[in-house]
Scaffold this active site. Structure first.
Site, PDB file in Angstrom:
ATOM      1  N   ASP A 146       0.988  -1.271  -0.071  1.00  0.00           N
ATOM      2  CA  ASP A 146       0.019   0.011  -0.005  1.00  0.00           C
ATOM      3  C   ASP A 146       0.790   1.265   0.116  1.00  0.00           C
ATOM      4  OD1 ASP A 146      -2.498   1.357  -0.156  1.00  0.00           O
ATOM      5  OD2 ASP A 146      -2.763   1.334   2.076  1.00  0.00           O
ATOM      6  N   HIS A 153      -4.302  13.947   1.543  1.00  0.00           N
ATOM      7  CA  HIS A 153      -4.429  12.980   2.404  1.00  0.00           C
ATOM      8  C   HIS A 153      -3.160  13.225   3.462  1.00  0.00           C
ATOM      9  CE1 HIS A 153      -5.218   9.402   4.956  1.00  0.00           C
ATOM     10  NE2 HIS A 153      -4.008   8.899   4.739  1.00  0.00           N
ATOM     11  N   ARG A 162       1.396  16.359  13.264  1.00  0.00           N
ATOM     12  CA  ARG A 162       2.715  17.076  13.394  1.00  0.00           C
ATOM     13  C   ARG A 162       2.210  18.365  12.715  1.00  0.00           C
ATOM     14  NH1 ARG A 162       3.805  12.438  10.507  1.00  0.00           N
ATOM     15  NH2 ARG A 162       3.578  13.725   9.004  1.00  0.00           N
ATOM     16  N   GLU A 216     -10.752   3.776   3.875  1.00  0.00           N
ATOM     17  CA  GLU A 216      -9.652   4.616   3.296  1.00  0.00           C
ATOM     18  C   GLU A 216     -10.119   4.243   1.455  1.00  0.00           C
ATOM     19  OE1 GLU A 216      -5.590   3.953   4.262  1.00  0.00           O
ATOM     20  OE2 GLU A 216      -5.884   5.312   6.049  1.00  0.00           O
ATOM     21  N   GLU A 218      -9.344   4.314  -1.993  1.00  0.00           N
ATOM     22  CA  GLU A 218      -7.977   4.151  -2.622  1.00  0.00           C
ATOM     23  C   GLU A 218      -8.337   3.395  -4.075  1.00  0.00           C
ATOM     24  OE1 GLU A 218      -4.782   2.442  -0.707  1.00  0.00           O
ATOM     25  OE2 GLU A 218      -5.266   3.103   1.187  1.00  0.00           O
ATOM     26  N   ASP A 250      -9.111   0.496   2.154  1.00  0.00           N
ATOM     27  CA  ASP A 250      -8.155  -0.269   3.291  1.00  0.00           C
ATOM     28  C   ASP A 250      -8.619   0.137   4.439  1.00  0.00           C
ATOM     29  OD1 ASP A 250      -5.811  -0.753   4.473  1.00  0.00           O
ATOM     30  OD2 ASP A 250      -4.955   1.035   4.184  1.00  0.00           O
ATOM     31  N   ARG A 254      -8.121   3.004  13.681  1.00  0.00           N
ATOM     32  CA  ARG A 254      -7.361   4.360  14.003  1.00  0.00           C
ATOM     33  C   ARG A 254      -6.778   4.228  15.436  1.00  0.00           C
ATOM     34  NH1 ARG A 254      -5.919   5.582   8.908  1.00  0.00           N
ATOM     35  NH2 ARG A 254      -8.007   6.147   7.814  1.00  0.00           N
ATOM     36  N   GLN A 257      -4.053   1.589  15.495  1.00  0.00           N
ATOM     37  CA  GLN A 257      -2.817   2.193  14.476  1.00  0.00           C
ATOM     38  C   GLN A 257      -2.122   2.965  15.520  1.00  0.00           C
ATOM     39  OE1 GLN A 257      -4.402   3.815  10.988  1.00  0.00           O
ATOM     40  NE2 GLN A 257      -2.382   4.501  10.365  1.00  0.00           N
ATOM     41  N   LYS A 270      -4.488  -2.589  10.180  1.00  0.00           N
ATOM     42  CA  LYS A 270      -4.947  -2.654   8.590  1.00  0.00           C
ATOM     43  C   LYS A 270      -4.965  -4.152   8.312  1.00  0.00           C
ATOM     44  CE  LYS A 270      -3.337   1.693   7.688  1.00  0.00           C
ATOM     45  NZ  LYS A 270      -4.395   2.560   7.075  1.00  0.00           N
ATOM     46  N   THR A 274      -9.160  -5.892   3.947  1.00  0.00           N
ATOM     47  CA  THR A 274      -8.746  -4.915   2.887  1.00  0.00           C
ATOM     48  C   THR A 274      -9.655  -5.578   1.844  1.00  0.00           C
ATOM     49  OG1 THR A 274      -6.567  -4.790   3.206  1.00  0.00           O
ATOM     50  CG2 THR A 274      -7.244  -3.860   1.147  1.00  0.00           C
ATOM     51  N   THR A 376      -4.803   6.477   0.395  1.00  0.00           N
ATOM     52  CA  THR A 376      -5.759   7.316   0.404  1.00  0.00           C
ATOM     53  C   THR A 376      -5.862   8.635  -0.435  1.00  0.00           C
ATOM     54  OG1 THR A 376      -6.162   6.759   2.625  1.00  0.00           O
ATOM     55  CG2 THR A 376      -7.504   8.712   1.788  1.00  0.00           C
ATOM     56  N   GLU A 390     -10.244  12.121   8.277  1.00  0.00           N
ATOM     57  CA  GLU A 390     -10.131  13.664   7.968  1.00  0.00           C
ATOM     58  C   GLU A 390     -11.469  14.290   7.799  1.00  0.00           C
ATOM     59  OE1 GLU A 390      -7.579  13.156   4.000  1.00  0.00           O
ATOM     60  OE2 GLU A 390      -7.951  11.276   4.761  1.00  0.00           O
TER      61      GLU A 390
HETATM   62 CA    CA Z   1      -3.872   3.135   3.024  1.00  0.00          CA
END
Ligand code: CA
Length: 442
Positions: A146, A153, A162, A216, A218, A250, A254, A257, A270, A274, A376, A390
Site C-alpha cells: 500500500d 491526505h 505534526r 480509506e 484508494e 483499506d 485508527r 494504529q 490494517k 482490505t 488514500t 479527515e
Molecule cells: Ca492506506
C-alpha cells in the site's frame, strides 16, 4: 496529436454501440468501450454445489461467460489461445501472456460485442445477468503493497499529528509505501470490527473492539507481469507490468494504529481486512482519460529513475472517486446512501508507472497477481477527505448525516460504498463499478 491520443483505437470510438442494449445506457459503468475482466459464479440454488469461478467480461448489466464464449462462438484463429486460460477461469494465466495479448483480446471482444457483429447470435447465449452472479477475487494475490501517494491526505493527516511539519521531508522524493497483508483481501461484503490493543488515558493499554474504525478511499493496481529478482523495471516499461485498475478500501482501526504504528508502521490496524472491487479495468480502456503528470511550481523534480517524458505527458489518470455511506438506520428507513466525499486519482502525487519503477528499483520482484494500493486519495478542499479521520478532524468534528445521525467513525451496520468513473469530452464515460462493505459487530 498528443502522446495519449496515440493510444486510441477503434475500441475507444465514442460512436461504438453494443448489441447488449444495457451497455448503451448513458452513465453505465460497463459500456463496450470498457470491457473489464473479473471472476464470477452463478448463484447456487439451495442444496446445489457452487460452481467453480469463471472468467467473464462485464458488459452493461450482463456478464459474458468466457468459458461458454470460447466453446460456443466462432473466433479468428489467433484468439483461441488467448481465450484458453480464461475459459479455465485463470485470469492470472491470461495476464502472463503480456500486454500485446491483453490488447488483442480487447479488440476481439469489442468487435464481437459491437452492434451488427456476426458473433452476436452466438454470444447472446453466453450472457448471464450481473444480478444473478456472485463475484470472486480475480486471482490469487501473492503480495500486497500500500502506497501513500495522496498528497492532500498525507498533508491533512500529518497536520493532525505534526502541525509544525505536516509533510515529511522525504515525501516529494520517494513514493512512500509499506507491505500489507494479502491473505485478508476480499471483495467487500461483511467486514468484522477487529479487536486490538489501544492506548488508555488513565492506565495500562486495553484490549477490545476498535472504537475508531475507518475506511480509506484508494485505487488498486493489479500487477500482470513478473520481473525477475534483481531486475528493476524502468519507467519506459513500468506501465506494461500493470494489468489494470480497480477500487480498494483499506479498512483501518485508527485507535489500534495510533498505539502500534511507531516505529515500524501499520500492522494489525490494517491487516484484518482490505477490500477490492471485482472488475479489473485495463489501462487500454483508460487511454482516453490519461493526463499529464504535473507538479506544483517550486516542487522538486523526481529523480531520473522516476521520471520520463511519457510520464510527464500522459502518466496520470483522471479517475473520479466517490465514497457513499448507508447506515443501518437509513437502510431500515429505506433512505438511499449519502455521498460523504469525492476526489480524483489526479490527487495522487505519484503515477502508476512511478510506483512500479520505485517498487522494483532495488531489484524487488513483482509477480503476476500482486496488488498495489495507491494510498488514500483525498481532494484538496474541505469535505474531500478520503477517510473519516479527515472528514471528522480526527473525531473532533463529527459529521451530521441527512437523517440527523452523526458519525466520527464507523458504527456496526454501516455500509461503505466506493464508486469511481472516468469522463472526458469526446469519450464515452466508463466506470470501475462499486465496492461495498458492511461493518459487522466485533
Ligand atoms: Ca492506506
Amino acid at each position: 496529436m498528443t502522446e495519449a491520443a496515440s493510444l486510441l483505437d477503434a475500441t475507444h470510438d465514442p460512436n461504438l454501440r453494443s448489441w447488449v442494449a444495457s451497455a448503451n445506457a448513458p452513465g453505465a459503468d460497463f459500456p463496450i468501450q470498457n470491457l473489464p475482466l473479473g471472476r464470477f459464479r452463478r448463484r447456487a440454488a439451495e442444496g446445489e454445489t457452487p460452481q467453480a469461478p469463471r472468467a467473464g467480461v462485464a458488459i452493461g448489466d450482463q456478464v459474458l461467460d468466457l468459458k461458454l464464449a470460447s466453446e460456443q462462438c466462432p473466433w479468428l484463429g489467433d484468439i483461441y489461445p488467448l481465450l484458453a486460460p480464461l475459459a479455465a477461469g485463470d485470469i492470472a494465466g491470461f495476464m502472463r501472456m503480456g500486454r500485446p495479448a491483453w490488447k488483442a483480446l480487447r479488440v476481439a471482444l469489442s468487435q464481437a460485442l459491437a452492434e451488427g457483429s456476426e458473433q452476436g447470435p452466438f454470444l447472446e447465449m453466453c450472457l448471464v445477468p450481473r444480478a444473478e452472479v456472485q463475484m470472486a477475487l480475480p486471482c490469487r494475490i501473492g503480495d500486497y503493497t500500500d502506497f501513500f501517494t495522496g498528497i492532500h491526505h498525507a498533508r491533512a493527516v500529518g497536520a493532525l499529528f505534526r502541525p509544525d511539519q505536516p509533510l515529511m521531508p522525504n515525501y516529494q522524493h520517494v513514493p512512500i509505501a509499506y507491505h500489507g497483508r494479502a491473505s485478508s483481501i476480499g471483495i467487500g461484503g461483511a467486514v468484522r470490527r477487529p479487536h486490538g490493543q489501544t492506548r488508555s488515558s488513565d492506565g495500562p493499554p486495553r484490549f477490545g473492539p476498535s472504537q475508531r474504525l475507518d475506511y480509506e478511499l484508494e485505487l488498486a493496481l493489479w500487477v500482470g507481469a513478473d520481473n525477475p529478482l534483481g531486475t528493476p523495471v524502468d519507467m519506459a516499461h513500468a506501465e506494461d507490468r500493470l494489468f489494470g485498475i480497480g477500487l480498494l478500501n483499506d479498512w483501518s482501526a485508527r485507535d489500534i494504529q495510533a498505539w502500534e504504528y511507531q516505529p515500524l508502521g501499520p500492522f494489525l490496524a490494517k491487516s484484518f481486512a482490505t477490500s477490492v472491487s471485482p472488475w479489473i479495468v485495463s489501462l487500454d480502456a483508460l487511454a482516453p482519460f490519461r493526463r499529464p503528470c504535473t507538479r506544483p511550481e517550486g516542487d522538486p523534480e523526481p529523480l531520473p529513475h522516476l521520471d520520463s517524458a511519457w510520464n510527464r505527458a500522459a502518466g496520470a489518470f483522471d479517475i473520479r472517486l466517490e465514497v457513499w455511506l448507508q447506515t443501518a438506520a437509513m437502510r431500515a428507513a429505506r433512505l438511499n446512501p449519502v455521498r460523504l466525499s469525492h476526489s480524483n486519482m489526479l490527487d495522487a502525487y505519484w503515477t502508476p508507472a512511478q510506483m512500479v519503477a520505485h517498487h522494483t528499483s532495488n531489484g524487488c520482484n513483482l509477480q503476476v497477481g500482486d496488488l498495489l494500493g495507491t494510498g488514500t486519495l483525498s481532494g484538496p478542499g474541505p469535505g474531500q477527505g478520503g477517510s473519516l479521520l479527515e472528514l471528522s478532524a480526527g473525531g473532533k468534528a463529527p459529521l451530521t448525516l441527512p437523517d440527523g445521525q452523526t458519525r466520527s467513525f464507523l458504527e456496526d451496520g454501516d455500509t461503505v460504498i466506493l464508486h469511481a468513473y472516468c469522463a472526458a469530452p469526446g469519450a464515452v464515460r466508463i466506470g470501475l463499478g462499486q465496492l461495498a462493505g458492511t461493518v459487522m459487530p466485533a
